[in-house]
Motif scaffolding. Structure first.
Motif, mmCIF file in Angstrom:
data_model
loop_
_atom_site.group_PDB
_atom_site.id
_atom_site.type_symbol
_atom_site.label_atom_id
_atom_site.label_comp_id
_atom_site.label_asym_id
_atom_site.label_seq_id
_atom_site.Cartn_x
_atom_site.Cartn_y
_atom_site.Cartn_z
ATOM 1 N N ALA A 91 45.635 44.186 42.363
ATOM 2 C CA ALA A 91 45.741 43.658 43.719
ATOM 3 C C ALA A 91 44.531 42.830 44.105
ATOM 4 O O ALA A 91 44.647 41.793 44.765
ATOM 5 N N GLU A 92 43.345 43.273 43.684
ATOM 6 C CA GLU A 92 42.122 42.557 44.059
ATOM 7 C C GLU A 92 41.725 41.464 43.080
ATOM 8 O O GLU A 92 40.692 40.819 43.245
ATOM 9 N N THR B 74 26.423 31.171 33.286
ATOM 10 C CA THR B 74 26.674 30.935 34.710
ATOM 11 C C THR B 74 27.716 31.898 35.258
ATOM 12 O O THR B 74 27.791 32.098 36.469
ATOM 13 N N LYS B 75 28.527 32.497 34.393
ATOM 14 C CA LYS B 75 29.568 33.422 34.836
ATOM 15 C C LYS B 75 29.235 34.887 34.571
ATOM 16 O O LYS B 75 29.720 35.780 35.265
ATOM 17 N N SER B 76 28.422 35.158 33.543
ATOM 18 C CA SER B 76 28.118 36.550 33.174
ATOM 19 C C SER B 76 26.671 36.930 33.447
ATOM 20 O O SER B 76 26.298 38.099 33.258
ATOM 21 N N GLY B 77 25.827 35.965 33.828
ATOM 22 C CA GLY B 77 24.449 36.264 34.170
ATOM 23 C C GLY B 77 23.548 36.399 32.959
ATOM 24 O O GLY B 77 23.882 35.996 31.847
ATOM 25 N N PRO C 293 34.468 34.958 41.555
ATOM 26 C CA PRO C 293 35.251 35.218 42.772
ATOM 27 C C PRO C 293 36.273 34.132 43.069
ATOM 28 O O PRO C 293 37.279 34.400 43.733
ATOM 29 N N GLN C 294 36.044 32.887 42.590
ATOM 30 C CA GLN C 294 36.980 31.811 42.851
ATOM 31 C C GLN C 294 38.359 32.123 42.268
ATOM 32 O O GLN C 294 39.387 31.879 42.896
ATOM 33 N N TRP C 295 38.373 32.653 41.028
ATOM 34 C CA TRP C 295 39.622 33.010 40.371
ATOM 35 C C TRP C 295 39.871 34.515 40.383
ATOM 36 O O TRP C 295 40.788 35.006 39.721
#
Length: 371
Positions: free
Chosen positions: A367-368, A237-240, A316-318
């Motif tokens: 930063a991102e 679910t996180k790495s596809g 993207p949440q974390w």
């Protein structure tokens, strides 16, 4: 539960199960607590950079977990308990050509929200007489499960994690006049699910592979050569959805220069569909000082490929993102070891070593986000 060897981390040490590289999954580590002690025959630990023989991840060393469910007839029922409301129950039945084992256990844990439950079912069938190399063929199957509560941390809420690992291995040995052939084909899967108040993630890995090696004694040389091929599929679910195909060829020579002096040299070449190629050399000089005492000086190089999470993680949440351009970590080690062993098998080793890691892979805060 994990192992660290030679100053390297857990994901830089290779775990084998009956000679099969246990798939470390997306994070690169193997949970040793999944493997029940009731089925173990022995655990072999080899230290140092062993990628020249075993390939990826063998930077600090190799742990090989061996089982034996057939051979000498025996049976047993094991029941145990302890603190933190811990308990386990196991049963096994061994016969000359086959064997079965099953059981499990649970514990309330020593922290809030840290209970665990484990179970296993194992079987083995031998197509040839136990203990013989010529024509021996063994089929082994294992189903290992673990459910664990995860205590809260400063960065997360209490959660739960479930693991299910399935391994099927067909291996054999065949002795000819000068050569000992060993071969195996295997398939394995690992299904991992983590859930807390903020996420419900699942990672599944399916792998299959084959290995072939030959050992030959020729004069003052003991030669070992072989090849391996494997393919892994990842669904996370996180790495596809991803896959990795890889293979390697290796050669090793143990040369008796004199009665008390031997030279061990080896070389392995590995290639992969997503991290390129790696070349791993190894050389050691072994001097027998007395009948019981020897000294060894060695050098070796090894590598660890980036995990699927390190390559493709997307959260993207974390603000955490993998890097598909990563290349393998590289390690090298020098060692000097003094080894004493008597005829009864009692042994003592002492040594010094220096290990160095280059192109190390780690998460960095930018930063991102984390990358």
């Amino acid at each position: 539960a994990s192992v660290q060897l030679g100053g390297f981390s857990a994901n830089q040490s290779l775990v084998l199960f009956n000679g099969i590289p246990v798939n470390p999954g997306p994070v690169g580590e193997v949970d040793l607590s999944l493997f029940p002690a009731v089925i173990l025959d022995r655990v072999e630990i080899s230290r140092g950079p062993l990628s020249p023989l075993y390939g990826a991840n063998a930077m600090g060393g190799v742990v090989n977990i061996e089982t034996a469910l057939s051979g000498e007839e025996s049976s047993g029922f094991l029941l145990g308990g302890g603190s933190f409301t811990s308990g386990q129950m196991n049963v096994f039945l061994k016969r000359e050509k086959w064997g079965l084992a099953a059981g499990g256990g649970s514990s309330a844990g020593y922290l809030p929200n840290s209970a665990t439950r484990k179970s296993h079912l194992s079987g083995e069938y031998s197509f040839g007489p136990a203990g013989e190399n010529n024509g021996r063929l063994v089929l082994q199957g294992y189903l290992l499960t673990k459910d664990a509560e995860i205590p809260a941390s400063p960065f997360s809420s209490p959660g739960s994690q479930s693991d299910q690992r399935y391994i099927l291995n067909l291996s054999g040995k065949s002795q000819t006049a000068k050569n000992l052939w060993e071969y195996r084909v295997f398939t394995q899967s690992w299904d991992n699910r983590y859930k807390d108040d903020f996420s419900d993630d699942r990672h599944r890995v399916e792998g299959r592979g084959a290995e072939l090696s030959v050992r030959q004694e020729e004069g003052r040389h003991i030669l070992l050569a072989g090849l391996s091929l494997a393919h892994d599929s990842f669904d996370s679910t996180k790495s596809g959805l991803n896959s990795r195909s890889y293979g390697g060829v290796f050669f090793q020579d143990l040369w008796a220069l004199r009665r008390d002096l031997a030279l061990l040299s080896g070389l392995r070449w590995d290639t992969s569909s997503d991290y390129g190629a790696a070349l791993s050399p190894r050389v050691s000089l072994i001097k027998h000082l007395t009948g019981n005492l020897s000294i060894k000086a060695g050098y070796g190089r090894a590598f660890r490929p980036p995990t699927v999470n390190e390559l493709y993680w997307y959260d993207p949440q974390w603000s955490m993102f993998g890097n598909p351009d990563l290349r393998p970590e590289k390690g090298e080690s020098y060692d000097l070891t003094l080894h004493w062993q008597d005829r009864a098998g009692d042994a003592l080793s002492a040594g010094i070593f220096r290990s160095r890691l280059t192109d190390g892979i780690t998460w960095v805060k930018e930063a991102e986000g984390w990358k």
